[in-house]
Scaffold this motif. Structure first.
Motif, mmCIF file in Angstrom:
data_model
loop_
_atom_site.group_PDB
_atom_site.id
_atom_site.type_symbol
_atom_site.label_atom_id
_atom_site.label_comp_id
_atom_site.label_asym_id
_atom_site.label_seq_id
_atom_site.Cartn_x
_atom_site.Cartn_y
_atom_site.Cartn_z
ATOM 1 N N MET A 197 35.535 -18.042 -27.036
ATOM 2 C CA MET A 197 36.255 -18.016 -25.802
ATOM 3 C C MET A 197 36.594 -19.391 -25.281
ATOM 4 N N PRO A 198 35.721 -20.376 -25.449
ATOM 5 C CA PRO A 198 36.068 -21.683 -24.900
ATOM 6 C C PRO A 198 37.362 -22.234 -25.498
ATOM 7 N N ALA A 223 30.551 -25.883 -31.899
ATOM 8 C CA ALA A 223 29.996 -24.725 -32.609
ATOM 9 C C ALA A 223 28.495 -24.864 -32.817
ATOM 10 N N GLY A 224 28.007 -26.089 -32.887
ATOM 11 C CA GLY A 224 26.587 -26.320 -33.092
ATOM 12 C C GLY A 224 25.770 -26.383 -31.812
ATOM 13 N N PRO A 265 27.424 -19.494 -28.091
ATOM 14 C CA PRO A 265 26.753 -18.549 -28.990
ATOM 15 C C PRO A 265 27.688 -17.881 -30.011
ATOM 16 N N HIS A 266 28.994 -17.911 -29.753
ATOM 17 C CA HIS A 266 29.965 -17.277 -30.659
ATOM 18 C C HIS A 266 31.057 -18.287 -31.015
ATOM 19 N N PRO A 267 30.760 -19.211 -31.927
ATOM 20 C CA PRO A 267 31.727 -20.261 -32.244
ATOM 21 C C PRO A 267 33.059 -19.738 -32.779
ATOM 22 N N GLU A 268 33.068 -18.529 -33.277
ATOM 23 C CA GLU A 268 34.331 -17.967 -33.773
ATOM 24 C C GLU A 268 35.355 -17.782 -32.649
ATOM 25 N N THR A 269 34.906 -17.868 -31.400
ATOM 26 C CA THR A 269 35.819 -17.718 -30.271
ATOM 27 C C THR A 269 36.401 -19.050 -29.778
ATOM 28 N N LEU A 270 35.971 -20.166 -30.359
ATOM 29 C CA LEU A 270 36.484 -21.474 -29.950
ATOM 30 C C LEU A 270 37.962 -21.624 -30.301
ATOM 31 N N LYS A 271 38.676 -22.300 -29.418
ATOM 32 C CA LYS A 271 40.089 -22.614 -29.647
ATOM 33 C C LYS A 271 40.292 -24.081 -29.294
#
Length: 110
Positions: free
Chosen positions: A1-2, A27-28, A33-39
């Motif tokens: 999400m971030p 991500a680290g 908690p959900h790095p797959e949501t980073l943009k």
């Protein structure tokens, strides 16, 4: 999400590599908690004028869902700033701002 948006003056830096490094740094972190949501995105500013020398800049804006403490936001901002300095050693002005997204933020994924 971030979301991280990096505005920059267009240095010789490889912004793709910087985006990857910011992604990896965040991500680290326990706050993500959900790095797959980073943009992570970068935007070159075609025109700019700042008062410092050298006349170059990069400014990152981290946007998060509401709920993280100010201490956590500061930690994340410092992490992004350290990553930017490591990848942009000759850029004159680096800065990071953190903001909460609106509670009405929505998204849709396939």
């Amino acid at each position: 999400m971030p979301h991280v948006r990096i505005e920059h003056s267009g240095s010789d830096a490889d912004m793709t590599t910087l985006c990857e490094a910011v992604f990896d740094s965040l991500a680290g972190h326990d706050a993500i908690p959900h790095p797959e949501t980073l943009k992570i995105r970068s935007y070159r500013c075609e025109a700019h004028r700042i008062g410092t020398l050298p006349d170059s800049f990069a400014h990152a804006r981290l946007e998060l869902l509401p709920g993280r403490s100010e201490r956590m936001k500061t930690d994340l901002a410092q992490l992004i700033l350290q990553t930017m300095r490591a990848h942009l050693p000759t850029v004159g002005s680096l800065s990071v701002d953190v903001a909460d997204l609106s509670p009405s933020y929505v998204k849709d994924l396939l």
